[in-house]
Design a protein around this motif. Sequence first.
Motif, PDB file in Angstrom:
ATOM      1  N   GLU A 224     100.575 -28.927  46.849  1.00  0.00           N
ATOM      2  CA  GLU A 224     100.749 -29.045  48.294  1.00  0.00           C
ATOM      3  C   GLU A 224     100.797 -27.668  48.944  1.00  0.00           C
ATOM      4  O   GLU A 224     100.212 -27.448  50.008  1.00  0.00           O
ATOM      5  CB  GLU A 224     102.026 -29.823  48.612  1.00  0.00           C
ATOM      6  CG  GLU A 224     101.933 -31.318  48.391  1.00  0.00           C
ATOM      7  CD  GLU A 224     103.232 -32.019  48.736  1.00  0.00           C
ATOM      8  OE1 GLU A 224     103.279 -32.755  49.744  1.00  0.00           O
ATOM      9  OE2 GLU A 224     104.208 -31.835  47.986  1.00  0.00           O
ATOM     10  N   PHE A 225     101.516 -26.752  48.316  1.00  0.00           N
ATOM     11  CA  PHE A 225     101.618 -25.393  48.851  1.00  0.00           C
ATOM     12  C   PHE A 225     100.243 -24.725  48.883  1.00  0.00           C
ATOM     13  O   PHE A 225      99.855 -24.111  49.889  1.00  0.00           O
ATOM     14  CB  PHE A 225     102.593 -24.577  47.997  1.00  0.00           C
ATOM     15  CG  PHE A 225     102.652 -23.118  48.363  1.00  0.00           C
ATOM     16  CD1 PHE A 225     103.353 -22.696  49.478  1.00  0.00           C
ATOM     17  CD2 PHE A 225     102.000 -22.164  47.588  1.00  0.00           C
ATOM     18  CE1 PHE A 225     103.415 -21.351  49.822  1.00  0.00           C
ATOM     19  CE2 PHE A 225     102.044 -20.820  47.919  1.00  0.00           C
ATOM     20  CZ  PHE A 225     102.756 -20.413  49.037  1.00  0.00           C
ATOM     21  N   VAL A 226      99.497 -24.839  47.791  1.00  0.00           N
ATOM     22  CA  VAL A 226      98.174 -24.220  47.723  1.00  0.00           C
ATOM     23  C   VAL A 226      97.236 -24.843  48.756  1.00  0.00           C
ATOM     24  O   VAL A 226      96.520 -24.133  49.476  1.00  0.00           O
ATOM     25  CB  VAL A 226      97.598 -24.354  46.299  1.00  0.00           C
ATOM     26  CG1 VAL A 226      96.118 -23.990  46.282  1.00  0.00           C
ATOM     27  CG2 VAL A 226      98.374 -23.453  45.338  1.00  0.00           C
ATOM     28  N   ASP A 227      97.206 -26.177  48.853  1.00  0.00           N
ATOM     29  CA  ASP A 227      96.320 -26.844  49.814  1.00  0.00           C
ATOM     30  C   ASP A 227      96.641 -26.439  51.251  1.00  0.00           C
ATOM     31  O   ASP A 227      95.742 -26.268  52.081  1.00  0.00           O
ATOM     32  CB  ASP A 227      96.433 -28.361  49.674  1.00  0.00           C
ATOM     33  CG  ASP A 227      95.539 -28.909  48.565  1.00  0.00           C
ATOM     34  OD1 ASP A 227      94.898 -28.105  47.869  1.00  0.00           O
ATOM     35  OD2 ASP A 227      95.495 -30.141  48.403  1.00  0.00           O
ATOM     36  N   ALA A 228      97.932 -26.297  51.545  1.00  0.00           N
ATOM     37  CA  ALA A 228      98.338 -25.947  52.910  1.00  0.00           C
ATOM     38  C   ALA A 228      97.962 -24.519  53.280  1.00  0.00           C
ATOM     39  O   ALA A 228      97.888 -24.186  54.467  1.00  0.00           O
ATOM     40  CB  ALA A 228      99.848 -26.143  53.070  1.00  0.00           C
ATOM     41  N   ASN A 229      97.692 -23.686  52.270  1.00  0.00           N
ATOM     42  CA  ASN A 229      97.412 -22.276  52.528  1.00  0.00           C
ATOM     43  C   ASN A 229      95.998 -21.855  52.141  1.00  0.00           C
ATOM     44  O   ASN A 229      95.703 -20.660  52.064  1.00  0.00           O
ATOM     45  CB  ASN A 229      98.420 -21.403  51.771  1.00  0.00           C
ATOM     46  CG  ASN A 229      99.812 -21.465  52.352  1.00  0.00           C
ATOM     47  OD1 ASN A 229     100.124 -20.772  53.316  1.00  0.00           O
ATOM     48  ND2 ASN A 229     100.651 -22.322  51.780  1.00  0.00           N
ATOM     49  N   THR A 230      95.120 -22.856  51.934  1.00  0.00           N
ATOM     50  CA  THR A 230      93.758 -22.545  51.507  1.00  0.00           C
ATOM     51  C   THR A 230      92.756 -23.368  52.293  1.00  0.00           C
ATOM     52  O   THR A 230      92.865 -24.596  52.351  1.00  0.00           O
ATOM     53  CB  THR A 230      93.574 -22.842  50.010  1.00  0.00           C
ATOM     54  OG1 THR A 230      94.608 -22.201  49.256  1.00  0.00           O
ATOM     55  CG2 THR A 230      92.213 -22.348  49.527  1.00  0.00           C
ATOM     56  N   HIS A 232      89.038 -24.921  52.735  1.00  0.00           N
ATOM     57  CA  HIS A 232      87.978 -25.376  51.836  1.00  0.00           C
ATOM     58  C   HIS A 232      86.695 -25.500  52.658  1.00  0.00           C
ATOM     59  O   HIS A 232      86.386 -26.578  53.162  1.00  0.00           O
ATOM     60  CB  HIS A 232      88.323 -26.746  51.234  1.00  0.00           C
ATOM     61  CG  HIS A 232      89.574 -26.755  50.412  1.00  0.00           C
ATOM     62  ND1 HIS A 232      89.559 -26.970  49.053  1.00  0.00           N
ATOM     63  CD2 HIS A 232      90.875 -26.579  50.747  1.00  0.00           C
ATOM     64  CE1 HIS A 232      90.788 -26.928  48.590  1.00  0.00           C
ATOM     65  NE2 HIS A 232      91.611 -26.691  49.601  1.00  0.00           N
ATOM     66  N   PRO A 233      85.933 -24.434  52.822  1.00  0.00           N
ATOM     67  CA  PRO A 233      84.709 -24.516  53.627  1.00  0.00           C
ATOM     68  C   PRO A 233      83.759 -25.589  53.086  1.00  0.00           C
ATOM     69  O   PRO A 233      83.439 -25.620  51.910  1.00  0.00           O
ATOM     70  CB  PRO A 233      84.100 -23.112  53.469  1.00  0.00           C
ATOM     71  CG  PRO A 233      85.249 -22.242  53.109  1.00  0.00           C
ATOM     72  CD  PRO A 233      86.163 -23.089  52.286  1.00  0.00           C
ATOM     73  N   GLY A 234      83.328 -26.483  53.962  1.00  0.00           N
ATOM     74  CA  GLY A 234      82.416 -27.544  53.561  1.00  0.00           C
ATOM     75  C   GLY A 234      83.098 -28.749  52.963  1.00  0.00           C
ATOM     76  O   GLY A 234      82.486 -29.813  52.828  1.00  0.00           O
ATOM     77  N   ILE A 235      84.367 -28.612  52.594  1.00  0.00           N
ATOM     78  CA  ILE A 235      85.095 -29.724  51.989  1.00  0.00           C
ATOM     79  C   ILE A 235      86.017 -30.369  53.014  1.00  0.00           C
ATOM     80  O   ILE A 235      86.014 -31.584  53.212  1.00  0.00           O
ATOM     81  CB  ILE A 235      85.899 -29.251  50.764  1.00  0.00           C
ATOM     82  CG1 ILE A 235      84.960 -28.691  49.699  1.00  0.00           C
ATOM     83  CG2 ILE A 235      86.729 -30.396  50.196  1.00  0.00           C
ATOM     84  CD1 ILE A 235      83.983 -29.685  49.135  1.00  0.00           C
ATOM     85  N   ASP A 236      86.830 -29.559  53.697  1.00  0.00           N
ATOM     86  CA  ASP A 236      87.781 -30.120  54.653  1.00  0.00           C
ATOM     87  C   ASP A 236      87.101 -30.737  55.869  1.00  0.00           C
ATOM     88  O   ASP A 236      87.528 -31.778  56.366  1.00  0.00           O
ATOM     89  CB  ASP A 236      88.759 -29.038  55.122  1.00  0.00           C
ATOM     90  CG  ASP A 236      89.785 -28.687  54.051  1.00  0.00           C
ATOM     91  OD1 ASP A 236      89.872 -29.428  53.059  1.00  0.00           O
ATOM     92  OD2 ASP A 236      90.482 -27.666  54.209  1.00  0.00           O
TER      93      ASP A 236
END
Length: 277
Positions: A224-230, A232-236
């Motif tokens: 959760e921490f990593v996802d909130a701070n990264t 994802h070009p083309g994915i999100d």
Amino acid sequence: MLPVNLALVSQSRQTNPADLAHVAAALQKQATRDLAPLWSVSASVVAFPSLRNIPAGYWPVVIVDDVQGAAGYHQDDHGRPYALVEYSASWSLTASHEVLEMLVDPFGKRIAAGRSPKPGQGQVEFLVEACDPCEASQFAYTIDGVLVSDFITPRFYDPRKTTSARYSFTGAIQRPRQVREGGYISWWDPQSNHVWQEIWFGTPQPQFRDLGAGNFSAGQSLREFVDANTEHPGIDTGLPEDDEALADAREGWQGATASAEALGALLEAEVSRRMGR
């Protein structure tokens, strides 16, 4: 092993039930045919019409029109995993990414120890995220016309390269802990007590990034921490319309849909004949 049951649900008016079922069937095939032999998981992926139709024991992957910065993996107040996917022309790629990562690491805390790729660091704990190192569309593939994500194998965390090893499903990753363009890996460094990443987003070569110390005592998982701070070009938020992988998938989708229509018509005629209509 106990199966993991995932529910694919759309809260977007831009999808229709037929498309949702088509994608769910492709993700089920990916989970059982491609992922399970490599990661020893047992899974089902089923499409449901709404969140209120999901039986107990299923973890939802929810398609929404606008994630408003909340894309990716989450846990509810009871610690049950779920994922949010923003609708786009390539939403199946994002859904595949989230489904695979939930199956490999349902609670966002699975780690693999190994030598840090950053010079000067020693042994670190890598967050096991099945798709991140090869998440870009150029490494994706199609199943029945549905665009799905490449993913790493457990050999990705080997200490050194061997000639017989397979590091990602498509073969895009060719050595342990390799990051492909458009991807990244994350790890916790005990010496600095920080979360670090090797990212390759829009630069000639991969770069290292310090995310700082996560507040994991508050119940937030490492993922959760990593996802909130990264980002994802083309994915999100989806792929651009001129993306080659998206164009190829659209052609495959049209072919799969035409074949399904033809097969359905033949079966309808057979059923009518059997019933004397």
